[in-house]
Design a protein around this motif. Structure first.
Motif, PDB file in Angstrom:
ATOM      1  N   MET A 140       0.822  -1.209   0.000  1.00  0.00           N
ATOM      2  CA  MET A 140       0.000   0.000   0.000  1.00  0.00           C
ATOM      3  C   MET A 140       0.861   1.266   0.000  1.00  0.00           C
ATOM      4  N   ALA A 141       2.168   1.112   0.144  1.00  0.00           N
ATOM      5  CA  ALA A 141       3.096   2.238   0.009  1.00  0.00           C
ATOM      6  C   ALA A 141       3.683   2.295  -1.394  1.00  0.00           C
ATOM      7  N   GLY A 142       3.176   1.466  -2.292  1.00  0.00           N
ATOM      8  CA  GLY A 142       3.670   1.424  -3.665  1.00  0.00           C
ATOM      9  C   GLY A 142       2.921   2.381  -4.578  1.00  0.00           C
ATOM     10  N   LYS A 152       0.536  -3.123 -22.021  1.00  0.00           N
ATOM     11  CA  LYS A 152      -0.695  -2.312 -21.966  1.00  0.00           C
ATOM     12  C   LYS A 152      -1.520  -2.646 -20.725  1.00  0.00           C
ATOM     13  N   ARG A 153      -0.821  -2.837 -19.607  1.00  0.00           N
ATOM     14  CA  ARG A 153      -1.490  -3.201 -18.360  1.00  0.00           C
ATOM     15  C   ARG A 153      -0.969  -2.349 -17.205  1.00  0.00           C
ATOM     16  N   LEU A 154      -1.866  -2.127 -16.246  1.00  0.00           N
ATOM     17  CA  LEU A 154      -1.438  -1.544 -14.984  1.00  0.00           C
ATOM     18  C   LEU A 154      -0.794  -2.629 -14.137  1.00  0.00           C
ATOM     19  N   GLU A 155       0.241  -2.255 -13.384  1.00  0.00           N
ATOM     20  CA  GLU A 155       0.853  -3.159 -12.426  1.00  0.00           C
ATOM     21  C   GLU A 155       1.196  -2.364 -11.170  1.00  0.00           C
ATOM     22  N   LEU A 156       1.339  -3.066 -10.073  1.00  0.00           N
ATOM     23  CA  LEU A 156       1.631  -2.424  -8.797  1.00  0.00           C
ATOM     24  C   LEU A 156       3.110  -2.564  -8.495  1.00  0.00           C
ATOM     25  N   VAL A 157       3.813  -1.435  -8.457  1.00  0.00           N
ATOM     26  CA  VAL A 157       5.238  -1.436  -8.146  1.00  0.00           C
ATOM     27  C   VAL A 157       5.411  -1.155  -6.658  1.00  0.00           C
ATOM     28  N   CYS A 158       5.976  -2.112  -5.952  1.00  0.00           N
ATOM     29  CA  CYS A 158       6.200  -1.968  -4.508  1.00  0.00           C
ATOM     30  C   CYS A 158       7.556  -1.287  -4.297  1.00  0.00           C
ATOM     31  N   ASN A 159       7.533   0.034  -4.427  1.00  0.00           N
ATOM     32  CA  ASN A 159       8.772   0.816  -4.381  1.00  0.00           C
ATOM     33  C   ASN A 159       8.923   1.623  -3.097  1.00  0.00           C
ATOM     34  N   ALA A 207       7.306   4.074  -2.023  1.00  0.00           N
ATOM     35  CA  ALA A 207       7.160   5.516  -2.238  1.00  0.00           C
ATOM     36  C   ALA A 207       6.364   6.158  -1.109  1.00  0.00           C
ATOM     37  N   GLY A 208       5.552   5.354  -0.422  1.00  0.00           N
ATOM     38  CA  GLY A 208       4.893   5.834   0.781  1.00  0.00           C
ATOM     39  C   GLY A 208       3.401   6.029   0.671  1.00  0.00           C
ATOM     40  N   ALA A 209       2.723   5.776   1.774  1.00  0.00           N
ATOM     41  CA  ALA A 209       1.336   6.203   1.941  1.00  0.00           C
ATOM     42  C   ALA A 209       1.380   7.627   2.477  1.00  0.00           C
ATOM     43  N   LEU A 210       0.390   8.422   2.114  1.00  0.00           N
ATOM     44  CA  LEU A 210       0.383   9.817   2.560  1.00  0.00           C
ATOM     45  C   LEU A 210      -0.483   9.974   3.797  1.00  0.00           C
ATOM     46  N   VAL A 242     -10.473  14.244   3.361  1.00  0.00           N
ATOM     47  CA  VAL A 242      -9.746  13.143   2.731  1.00  0.00           C
ATOM     48  C   VAL A 242      -8.609  13.724   1.897  1.00  0.00           C
ATOM     49  N   LEU A 243      -7.433  13.102   1.955  1.00  0.00           N
ATOM     50  CA  LEU A 243      -6.346  13.460   1.043  1.00  0.00           C
ATOM     51  C   LEU A 243      -6.661  12.845  -0.309  1.00  0.00           C
ATOM     52  N   ARG A 244      -6.988  13.665  -1.282  1.00  0.00           N
ATOM     53  CA  ARG A 244      -7.556  13.171  -2.527  1.00  0.00           C
ATOM     54  C   ARG A 244      -6.488  12.868  -3.579  1.00  0.00           C
ATOM     55  N   ALA A 245      -6.700  11.786  -4.332  1.00  0.00           N
ATOM     56  CA  ALA A 245      -5.740  11.356  -5.345  1.00  0.00           C
ATOM     57  C   ALA A 245      -5.667  12.324  -6.509  1.00  0.00           C
ATOM     58  N   GLU A 246      -6.759  13.037  -6.772  1.00  0.00           N
ATOM     59  CA  GLU A 246      -6.778  13.920  -7.939  1.00  0.00           C
ATOM     60  C   GLU A 246      -5.863  15.131  -7.771  1.00  0.00           C
ATOM     61  N   GLU A 247      -5.335  15.330  -6.567  1.00  0.00           N
ATOM     62  CA  GLU A 247      -4.417  16.436  -6.346  1.00  0.00           C
ATOM     63  C   GLU A 247      -3.043  16.166  -6.965  1.00  0.00           C
ATOM     64  N   PHE A 248      -2.802  14.934  -7.374  1.00  0.00           N
ATOM     65  CA  PHE A 248      -1.498  14.556  -7.909  1.00  0.00           C
ATOM     66  C   PHE A 248      -1.561  14.497  -9.427  1.00  0.00           C
ATOM     67  N   GLY A 249      -0.400  14.714 -10.065  1.00  0.00           N
ATOM     68  CA  GLY A 249      -0.378  14.806 -11.513  1.00  0.00           C
ATOM     69  C   GLY A 249      -0.327  13.470 -12.208  1.00  0.00           C
ATOM     70  N   SER A 250       0.829  12.848 -12.229  1.00  0.00           N
ATOM     71  CA  SER A 250       1.025  11.637 -13.005  1.00  0.00           C
ATOM     72  C   SER A 250       0.786  10.393 -12.162  1.00  0.00           C
ATOM     73  N   LEU A 251       0.632   9.287 -12.854  1.00  0.00           N
ATOM     74  CA  LEU A 251       0.380   8.008 -12.183  1.00  0.00           C
ATOM     75  C   LEU A 251       1.508   7.626 -11.221  1.00  0.00           C
ATOM     76  N   PRO A 252       2.784   7.761 -11.609  1.00  0.00           N
ATOM     77  CA  PRO A 252       3.866   7.380 -10.672  1.00  0.00           C
ATOM     78  C   PRO A 252       3.902   8.232  -9.410  1.00  0.00           C
ATOM     79  N   GLU A 253       3.297   9.428  -9.448  1.00  0.00           N
ATOM     80  CA  GLU A 253       3.295  10.301  -8.279  1.00  0.00           C
ATOM     81  C   GLU A 253       2.085  10.081  -7.378  1.00  0.00           C
TER      82      GLU A 253
END
Length: 418
Positions: free
Chosen positions: A57-59, A68-75, A77-80, A107-118
């Motif tokens: 969940m920090a990925g 052409k698929r979404l995947e979950l990268v466990c990097n 990066a952190g939960a906010l 709620v800390l909303r996801a739409e506040e972020f720009g790109s998918l990796p962020e």
């Protein structure tokens, strides 16, 4: 935790949108001071304990341009996390159980972020009010957790906050039990899903959005709540047919009411979609502790004329037949269909999804100050989705949005024709 990539199933791929929930808690009889450390307690519980078993969940989601698929990268990066205080009291917020767009501020909303990796896939915001009461707002990405697995994670967090430690940390993140067959074997039509070319508002497949499943933002829609008491639901079941479940009766009733309000042409086809849990329907069974989307869409359809002219039992029969179609072979065929067609649930054109939140025990989450006075979703971003929420007394609160005021008035009049 070393970098790893988790395969997301074809069902996960259809659900890459944020789910926002908020829970409100009153202060204990000890007074406002009893919650003085709530922000730090939740933050510590998430960072020091929850994210150990739930490391993924920090990925971040990643779009693989080759597959052409979404995947979950466990990097890692952190939960906010955010802690906030408010000069308002809980009583100043009005009816906590009513759809309220202003609760998005909790709620800390996801739409506040720009790109998918962020974009984080898990955020937490604790807001403490002047009275000592507080709210906890969560955002999770539906492609990672379905309703049951999200509840399990929040139950673990609540247990940690109470000082009891996590309840169940035996998690099964491997989605291979729901992988497509090679070669795919599509044996059913699967009208409950549509191909990307059939959807008018999809993003380019090479530039996916974190919320690509959401077909239309509902900022210009009016929200309403309709309530069905336990007695009303029992009355619907009596009208319908012997052995009818509450879910079947309520979905059938809403389907008929919404069809009457939305459709003008009696020769058109009206459809209602809903998720069916596949955990016990697959052979072998989905493993205990499965993390991911263990649901497929089912769809009941009928011509507008027969749906509105026939008694309630007709619609109930169609809903029951849709549920019964979901067998092991049907599930695997659906996964294979999604492998070939990269589709999504067939909403729009008057069709809609019913989401049965009332079956999920969100109202039981106790972080150390008792059960919430209200807990559930923040206003949905999908006007094609009708939410069924527990009223805490055996009845159901129905959240929905319709574009036109007259259609909403019609729906509300029809839904109370019991």
């Amino acid at each position: 935790m070393p970098l790893k990539t988790i395969h997301l199933s074809n069902i996960d791929q259809t659900a890459a949108f944020p789910v926002e929930t908020v829970f409100f808690y009153e202060t204990t009889p000890d007074g406002a001071e009893s919650t003085f450390d709530i922000i730090e307690r939740v933050k510590r519980s998430v960072s020091e304990e929850l994210l150990v078993p739930y490391y993924f969940m920090a990925g971040r989601l990643h779009f693989n341009v080759e597959t052409k698929r979404l995947e979950l990268v466990c990097n890692n990066a952190g939960a906010l996390f955010a802690g906030a205080t408010s000069s308002l009291s809980l009583k100043d917020l009005g009816d906590l159980s009513a759809p309220n767009p202003s609760f998005q501020r909790l709620v800390l909303r996801a739409e506040e972020f720009g790109s998918l990796p962020e974009t984080p896939i898990f955020t937490i915001q604790v807001t403490r009010f002047r009275c000592g009461g507080f709210s906890i707002g969560f955002m999770t990405n539906h492609s990672i957790l379905d309703g049951k697995s999200a509840v399990a994670m929040l139950e673990n967090l609540a247990a940690i906050c109470r000082g009891e430690g996590p309840r169940n940390v035996k998690l099964h993140v491997d989605r291979s039990c729901i992988r497509a067959r090679d070669p795919p074997q599509i044996q059913f039509e699967h009208a409950e899903y549509m191909k990307p070319t059939e959807a008018s508002s999809l993003v380019s497949p090479d530039q996916p959005s974190p919320s690509s499943f959401v077909s239309m933002l509902s900022k210009n829609y009016e929200y309403e709540v309709a309530s069905l008491s336990l007695d009303m639901i029992d009355g619907l079941k009596e009208r319908a047919t012997a052995g009818c479940s509450s879910f079947q009766a309520v979905v059938a009733h809403l389907w008929r009411a919404r069809t009457r309000a939305v459709f003008d042409d009696p020769s058109e086809t009206s459809s209602v979609l809903f998720a069916v849990d596949v955990r016990s329907k697959m052979t072998p069974r989905v493993p205990d502790g499965f993390v991911g989307n263990a649901v497929v869409m089912a769809m009941a359809s009928a011509r507008v004329a027969e749906l509105t002219e026939q008694p309630l039992g007709f619609a109930v029969k169609r809903v029951r037949e849709a549920i019964e179609r979901v067998t092991d072979e049907y599930i695997r065929s659906a996964v294979d269909w999604l492998e070939v067609n990269k589709g999504m649930p067939a909403i729009g054109h008057g069709n809609f999804i019913v989401s049965a939140w009332w079956k999920l025990p969100f109202h039981e989450l106790d972080f150390g100050w008792g059960k919430p006075i209200y807990g559930g979703p923040v206003v949905s971003v999908m006007h094609e989705c009708v939410l069924l929420l527990s009223d805490g007394k055996g009845g159901i609160n129905i959240w929905l949005a319709l574009e036109e005021e007259e259609k909403m008035k019609s729906f509300l009049s029809y839904v109370y024709e019991l």
